[in-house]
Motif scaffolding. Structure first.
Motif, mmCIF file in Angstrom:
data_model
loop_
_atom_site.group_PDB
_atom_site.id
_atom_site.type_symbol
_atom_site.label_atom_id
_atom_site.label_comp_id
_atom_site.label_asym_id
_atom_site.label_seq_id
_atom_site.Cartn_x
_atom_site.Cartn_y
_atom_site.Cartn_z
ATOM 1 N N UNK A 1 0.852 -1.196 0.000
ATOM 2 C CA UNK A 1 0.000 0.000 0.000
ATOM 3 C C UNK A 1 0.882 1.240 0.000
ATOM 4 N N UNK A 2 0.535 2.214 -0.856
ATOM 5 C CA UNK A 2 1.378 3.404 -0.949
ATOM 6 C C UNK A 2 0.535 4.652 -1.195
ATOM 7 N N UNK A 3 0.894 5.706 -0.500
ATOM 8 C CA UNK A 3 0.314 7.012 -0.775
ATOM 9 C C UNK A 3 1.445 7.994 -1.079
ATOM 10 N N UNK A 4 1.152 8.937 -1.967
ATOM 11 C CA UNK A 4 2.094 9.993 -2.311
ATOM 12 C C UNK A 4 1.366 11.323 -2.189
ATOM 13 N N UNK A 5 1.944 12.218 -1.416
ATOM 14 C CA UNK A 5 1.416 13.579 -1.311
ATOM 15 C C UNK A 5 2.561 14.566 -1.470
ATOM 16 N N UNK A 6 2.424 15.451 -2.458
ATOM 17 C CA UNK A 6 3.377 16.541 -2.653
ATOM 18 C C UNK A 6 2.572 17.837 -2.605
ATOM 19 N N UNK A 7 2.886 18.693 -1.660
ATOM 20 C CA UNK A 7 2.138 19.938 -1.498
ATOM 21 C C UNK A 7 3.018 21.141 -1.784
ATOM 22 N N UNK A 8 2.583 21.979 -2.710
ATOM 23 C CA UNK A 8 3.314 23.199 -3.057
ATOM 24 C C UNK A 8 2.437 24.414 -2.805
ATOM 25 N N UNK A 9 2.960 25.379 -2.075
ATOM 26 C CA UNK A 9 2.288 26.664 -1.877
ATOM 27 C C UNK A 9 3.215 27.761 -2.375
ATOM 28 N N UNK A 10 2.697 28.614 -3.248
ATOM 29 C CA UNK A 10 3.445 29.770 -3.748
ATOM 30 C C UNK A 10 2.713 31.040 -3.345
ATOM 31 N N UNK B 1 4.067 -0.929 4.097
ATOM 32 C CA UNK B 1 3.454 0.202 3.407
ATOM 33 C C UNK B 1 4.486 1.305 3.208
ATOM 34 N N UNK B 2 4.113 2.288 2.387
ATOM 35 C CA UNK B 2 5.002 3.437 2.173
ATOM 36 C C UNK B 2 4.171 4.695 1.965
ATOM 37 N N UNK B 3 4.505 5.738 2.704
ATOM 38 C CA UNK B 3 3.838 7.036 2.564
ATOM 39 C C UNK B 3 4.900 8.093 2.276
ATOM 40 N N UNK B 4 4.826 8.686 1.089
ATOM 41 C CA UNK B 4 5.717 9.795 0.731
ATOM 42 C C UNK B 4 4.982 11.099 0.978
ATOM 43 N N UNK B 5 5.618 12.012 1.693
ATOM 44 C CA UNK B 5 4.987 13.291 2.036
ATOM 45 C C UNK B 5 6.017 14.405 1.898
ATOM 46 N N UNK B 6 5.769 15.331 0.957
ATOM 47 C CA UNK B 6 6.750 16.379 0.660
ATOM 48 C C UNK B 6 6.039 17.732 0.612
ATOM 49 N N UNK B 7 6.126 18.528 1.673
ATOM 50 C CA UNK B 7 5.546 19.877 1.636
ATOM 51 C C UNK B 7 6.588 20.901 1.164
#
Length: 394
Positions: free
Chosen positions: A270-279, A302-308
């Motif tokens: 199971x894997x989730x990817x979240x990349x959040x960009x605010x400009x 499982x693997x959860x990638x989270x990059x704000x």
């Protein structure tokens, strides 16, 4: 001897710098090394990289039940019919193919000054594994209007979708995209929104089903005093890849934005990817912005990638920040519940439900909230026999 100086290759580092094009060939086929594909399941998404006609005979790969919104539909035939393309610009090959191959848009328009009491629901159903469909959807709220639009996805297909959201001055709009696909479905969707002066957009992505699902929303707070909430919820089971690359761009003066995405993961692979960009742009003085992603790992494997990411081009702001956290159950919470006589399995269920329901309860549609709460319970029950996580996912 003549010395020729070569310009070193500099990869795109920020979301605002990404190239856009309506021509699929300008992007090429993703390899998984590109900045916007490096965490994606390129292998399973590959059917959406093919630029070809998608209709098979007289049958379509995806059907649309739009009876509930029929009175708000506007004819949109051809690529150049306004407001299609007013703000939408493909950022990857899938969006460019969907634009090219879908000439007619599904256009929902809320009349000026009208308040729509009941949610407007469009049901989108895949008609078979591997069958390929492209779509362009325009959701437009005219000045002073107020409405909620729900896009529900089910069945199975290889489905590429563009959603263009126009919230005119003083309007209030809620858009909810629910992915309850079968496990064989492949879905990639690009949502692009602009919010006018004094207007408000609440954008929500809920994903439970699908083999590989990639929903990438972006929101431009363009008008003075515009506001936006970007909310998301994903529950990934064994073998599922659920992804969102979120972008909020503060352009206008005194804008306010909030980004909150939550995920839960259980089962091998199971894997989730979240990349959040605010400009926060150079003219966006008085901005108040915050983004956060939280993931709850329920089992090993499982693997959860989270990059704000946060980019600020002006120092005259009210506030800005970002946060990310991925971990297993809070032992103190479990201990607290078990100390009061609640069995461990039930205690774990309460923790998961409480964690995810924060997003569900902000939808504002009681019937849908109740249904999604039941879906969360079903997901937890499905993983009840799996071993709990001993550590956070990577």
């Amino acid at each position: 001897m003549t010395v020729v100086e070569s310009t070193p290759f500099v990869p795109v580092q920020t979301r605002s710098e990404r190239p856009t094009s309506f021509e699929p060939e300008d992007f090429g086929t993703p390899t998984g090394r590109e900045v916007n594909w490096k965490l994606s399941d390129v292998r399973r998404l590959a059917p959406l990289f093919v630029d070809e006609e998608t209709e098979v005979g007289d049958d379509l790969a995806v059907t649309y039940d739009v009876d509930a919104i029929e009175s708000y539909l506007v004819e949109s035939t051809g690529h150049d019919v306004a407001p299609r393309g007013e703000i939408f610009e493909p950022e990857d090959v899938v969006a460019a193919i969907a634009w090219k191959r879908c000439a007619n848009a599904l256009h929902v328009r809320i009349p000026e000054g009208e308040t729509v009491a009941e949610p407007l629901v469009a049901r989108i159903a895949g008609q078979g594994e591997g069958r390929h469909a492209n779509a362009h959807i325009v959701l437009e709220a005219l000045p002073g209007s107020d409405a909620t639009i729900v896009l529900e996805h089910s069945g199975s297909a290889a489905y590429a979708q563009n959603v263009e959201i126009l919230v005119r001055d003083g309007a209030r709009l809620t858009v909810v995209s629910v992915q309850e696909w079968d496990d064989t479905a492949v879905h990639a969707s690009a949502h692009q929104a602009v919010v006018g002066a004094g207007a408000y957009l609440k954008h929500i992505v809920v994903t439970f089903g699908g083999g590989a699902v990639r929903v990438n929303p972006s929101m431009r707070l363009a008008g003075e005093g515009s506001e936006g909430d970007m909310l998301g919820l994903a529950f990934a089971d064994a073998g599922q890849h659920l992804e969102s690359q979120v972008y909020m761009h503060h352009e206008g003066v005194s804008t306010k934005g909030d980004v909150l995405y939550k995920g839960a993961l259980q089962g091998e692979g199971a894997r989730t990817v979240w990349i959040g960009d605010v400009l926060i742009g150079q003219d966006a003085t008085g901005t108040d912005s915050y983004e956060k992603n939280q993931n709850l790992v329920l089992t090993d494997g499982t693997r959860a990638d989270s990059i704000p990411n946060l980019e600020i081009e002006t120092g005259d702001i009210a506030g800005a920040g970002h946060a990310s956290a991925t971990g297993r159950f809070d032992d103190e919470q479990l201990f607290y519940l078990q100390a009061r006589g609640i069995p461990e399995e039930q205690a774990r269920r309460l923790v998961v439900v409480g964690f995810l329901m924060e997003i569900v309860q902000r939808i504002g549609i009681p019937a849908l909230e109740e249904r999604l709460a039941a879906d969360i319970e079903a997901e937890i029950a499905r993983g009840a026999g799996l071993a709990p996580a001993s550590r956070a996912g990577a």
